[in-house]
Design a protein around this motif. Structure first.
Motif, short mmCIF file in Angstrom:
data_model
loop_
_atom_site.label_atom_id
_atom_site.label_comp_id
_atom_site.label_asym_id
_atom_site.label_seq_id
_atom_site.Cartn_x
_atom_site.Cartn_y
_atom_site.Cartn_z
N ASN A 5 0.85 -1.14 0.07
CA ASN A 5 0.20 0.05 0.10
C ASN A 5 0.98 1.19 -0.03
O ASN A 5 0.23 2.49 0.03
N GLY A 6 1.99 1.16 -0.15
CA GLY A 6 3.08 2.26 -0.11
C GLY A 6 3.91 2.69 0.97
O GLY A 6 3.77 1.98 2.11
N GLY A 7 4.60 3.63 0.89
CA GLY A 7 5.52 4.01 2.07
C GLY A 7 4.86 4.41 3.33
O GLY A 7 5.34 3.94 4.41
N ALA A 8 3.98 4.99 3.27
CA ALA A 8 3.29 5.57 4.46
C ALA A 8 2.46 4.41 5.34
O ALA A 8 2.87 4.16 6.67
N SER A 9 1.98 3.44 4.63
CA SER A 9 1.46 2.06 5.41
C SER A 9 2.44 1.33 5.71
O SER A 9 2.40 0.69 6.91
N SER A 10 3.59 1.25 4.99
CA SER A 10 4.86 0.36 5.46
C SER A 10 5.19 1.04 6.88
O SER A 10 5.55 0.40 7.64
N THR A 11 5.34 2.22 6.79
CA THR A 11 6.07 2.92 8.03
C THR A 11 5.07 2.68 9.25
O THR A 11 5.79 2.30 10.17
N ARG A 12 3.82 2.91 9.10
CA ARG A 12 2.93 2.75 10.12
C ARG A 12 3.01 1.21 10.76
O ARG A 12 2.97 1.01 11.89
N SER A 13 3.11 0.23 9.71
CA SER A 13 3.02 -1.21 10.03
C SER A 13 4.42 -1.60 10.83
O SER A 13 4.06 -2.04 11.96
N TRP A 14 5.34 -0.95 10.37
CA TRP A 14 6.77 -1.42 11.17
C TRP A 14 7.08 -0.92 12.31
O TRP A 14 7.54 -1.32 13.10
N ARG A 15 6.45 0.14 12.41
CA ARG A 15 6.31 1.22 13.70
C ARG A 15 5.62 0.27 14.79
O ARG A 15 6.17 0.19 16.03
N GLU A 16 4.59 -0.27 14.39
CA GLU A 16 3.70 -1.26 15.23
C GLU A 16 4.56 -2.36 15.69
O GLU A 16 4.54 -2.87 16.75
N VAL A 17 5.47 -2.95 14.75
CA VAL A 17 6.11 -4.08 15.09
C VAL A 17 7.24 -3.64 16.19
O VAL A 17 7.32 -4.27 17.17
N VAL A 18 7.99 -2.56 15.89
CA VAL A 18 8.91 -2.37 16.62
C VAL A 18 8.40 -1.76 18.17
O VAL A 18 8.94 -2.13 19.09
N LYS A 19 7.18 -1.50 18.24
CA LYS A 19 6.51 -1.04 19.62
C LYS A 19 6.10 -2.03 20.11
O LYS A 19 5.85 -2.30 21.27
N GLY A 20 5.46 -3.10 19.30
CA GLY A 20 4.78 -4.54 19.84
C GLY A 20 5.71 -5.42 20.11
O GLY A 20 5.49 -6.21 21.29
N LEU A 21 6.88 -5.74 19.52
CA LEU A 21 7.66 -6.85 19.90
C LEU A 21 8.52 -6.20 21.22
O LEU A 21 8.94 -5.37 21.27
N LYS A 22 8.61 -7.37 21.94
CA LYS A 22 9.85 -7.20 23.17
C LYS A 22 11.29 -7.29 22.53
O LYS A 22 11.76 -8.46 22.40
N LEU A 23 11.77 -6.24 22.23
CA LEU A 23 13.22 -5.93 21.80
C LEU A 23 13.93 -5.83 22.95
O LEU A 23 13.60 -5.39 24.02
N GLY A 24 15.39 -6.09 22.64
CA GLY A 24 16.27 -5.86 23.81
C GLY A 24 16.57 -7.31 24.50
O GLY A 24 16.01 -8.25 24.19
N GLY A 25 17.43 -7.23 25.29
CA GLY A 25 17.73 -8.44 26.31
C GLY A 25 18.52 -9.42 25.29
O GLY A 25 19.79 -9.22 25.32
N GLY A 26 17.94 -10.24 24.63
CA GLY A 26 18.58 -11.12 23.86
C GLY A 26 18.97 -10.52 22.52
O GLY A 26 19.22 -11.15 21.43
N GLY A 27 18.71 -9.21 22.41
CA GLY A 27 18.79 -8.60 21.08
C GLY A 27 17.78 -8.51 20.31
O GLY A 27 16.58 -8.68 20.75
N ASN A 28 17.90 -8.27 19.10
CA ASN A 28 16.93 -7.86 18.14
C ASN A 28 16.74 -9.17 17.33
O ASN A 28 16.13 -8.96 15.96
N SER A 29 16.83 -10.26 17.73
CA SER A 29 16.56 -11.71 16.85
C SER A 29 15.34 -11.71 16.30
O SER A 29 15.28 -12.25 15.22
N LEU A 30 14.31 -11.52 17.08
CA LEU A 30 12.89 -11.34 16.60
C LEU A 30 12.57 -10.57 15.57
O LEU A 30 12.00 -10.98 14.31
N LEU A 31 13.20 -9.25 15.36
CA LEU A 31 13.03 -8.28 14.53
C LEU A 31 13.69 -8.88 13.30
O LEU A 31 13.51 -8.49 12.20
N VAL A 32 14.87 -9.39 13.60
CA VAL A 32 15.94 -9.79 12.48
C VAL A 32 15.13 -10.83 11.66
O VAL A 32 15.04 -10.89 10.62
N LYS A 33 14.68 -11.77 12.49
CA LYS A 33 13.95 -13.00 11.57
C LYS A 33 12.84 -12.41 11.08
O LYS A 33 12.42 -12.68 9.80
#
Length: 335
Positions: free
Chosen positions: A243-271
């Motif tokens: 759906n374009g750049g704006a939609s992609s940005t909103r979705s990936w921001r939701e991912v970064v906010k929703g995933l538990k990052l840190g601790g063991g690194g960004n392994s979930l985000l990398v995957k």
């Protein structure tokens, strides 16, 4: 007469708990009515339940009140599952109003499930009804189920892990999510909040892996379940990127906010990023449309911003980082 009958059904549920004769009769009648192959009957029944606030008050309160009688626990479980099917049917027929009420129910149920009070509710019948069959088998039904998905996942992991049913449940849910690609693409483009429910499930599984992953056979099966969830999430993210750049940005921001990052690194985000890139690279659209190119460029900026490919001194590259590198190369070749 139809409205009065619906009022009687709702009033009985308000007064009686599940697991008894009265509650069982009401639930059975509701199930028979939603399975009645008559659109006019279904419409009038749905309108009657909406009119008497079953979707926003009675249904939510009854399902969230987990108090099975000691002598009739199996009967209570059957009635609870049937009432949940009725509730998702009504929510899918009620459009935006139903989706809002499903979110309320999901919030109430997740805490109950984490306390271990929903341990035996998910079985083959419920999985098949919610994701593969039943009336209103369309995108609205799927959206009415997504908010309660975290609670159902938690019920399969607390107080004990049920890996067989959890694997089947997540596999069927993933297939259902990817079955109506065009409809899902439109919905996710408009409301990225639906990603939140999948991310909650991923976090639940990751917490279990960290706590019980050393048990023989459990860690690998939990990791496989987590991969099923990440694969379904990646599919929705690719829909959003189309759906374009704006939609992609909103979705990936939701991912970064929703995933538990840190601790063991960004392994979930990398995957997850690697999975999304691989899915986009396998897209049948060649050459890519401009919207997908813009969405992909925003994701590449995220890779750089989060330094997903930066190695600390003395650390070896892991398998997910290798897959991410290969996916980036494939995207450059195809896109």
């Amino acid at each position: 007469k139809g409205e009065n009958s619906c009022k009687v059904l709702v009033d009985v549920l308000n007064e009686c708990n599940l697991g008894g004769v009265a509650g069982g009769v009401v639930v059975a009648v509701m199930k028979n009515l939603i399975e009645w192959e008559d659109e006019e009957v279904n419409r009038r029944f749905g309108q009657g339940l909406l009119l008497h606030n079953f979707h926003s008050v009675t249904g939510v309160c009854t399902l969230a009140l987990i108090n099975p009688p000691p002598q009739n626990q199996s009967l209570w479980v059957d009635q609870w599952k049937t009432l949940l099917c009725v509730y998702t049917w009504l929510s899918s027929a009620a459009g935006n109003l139903g989706s809002s009420c499903s979110r309320t129910l999901g919030t109430a149920l997740i805490e109950v499930a984490r306390a271990g009070k929903l341990g035996n509710v998910v079985d083959d019948f419920l999985v098949n009804y919610l994701f593969l069959g039943g009336p209103n088998s369309n995108i609205n039904r799927l959206l009415s189920v997504l908010p309660i998905l975290p609670a159902l996942v938690a019920s399969l992991t607390t107080p004990e892990v049920k890996p067989d049913m959890l694997t089947k449940f997540l596999a069927v849910a993933g297939v259902s999510l990817k079955s109506d690609f065009i409809a899902v693409e439109k919905v996710v483009g408009e409301d990225v909040g639906y990603l939140k429910y999948l991310l909650i499930c991923v976090n639940e599984i990751e917490t279990l892996i960290n706590s019980k992953g050393t048990q023989e056979g459990v860690g690998e099966r939990l990791r496989a379940c987590e991969d099923l969830l990440l694969d379904a999430t990646a599919s929705l993210l690719v829909c959003s990127m189309r759906n374009g750049g704006a939609s992609s940005t909103r979705s990936w921001r939701e991912v970064v906010k929703g995933l538990k990052l840190g601790g063991g690194g960004n392994s979930l985000l990398v995957k997850l990023v690697g999975m999304a890139l691989q899915r986009a690279a396998r897209s049948e659209e060649t050459p890519w449309k401009l919207d997908l190119k813009e969405g992909m460029s925003r994701l590449c900026l995220l890779v750089e911003e989060k330094r997903l490919l930066k190695l600390s001194q003395g650390r070896l590259v892991n398998r997910d980082e290798v897959k991410l590198c290969l996916a980036i190369v494939e995207v450059m070749r195809v896109g």
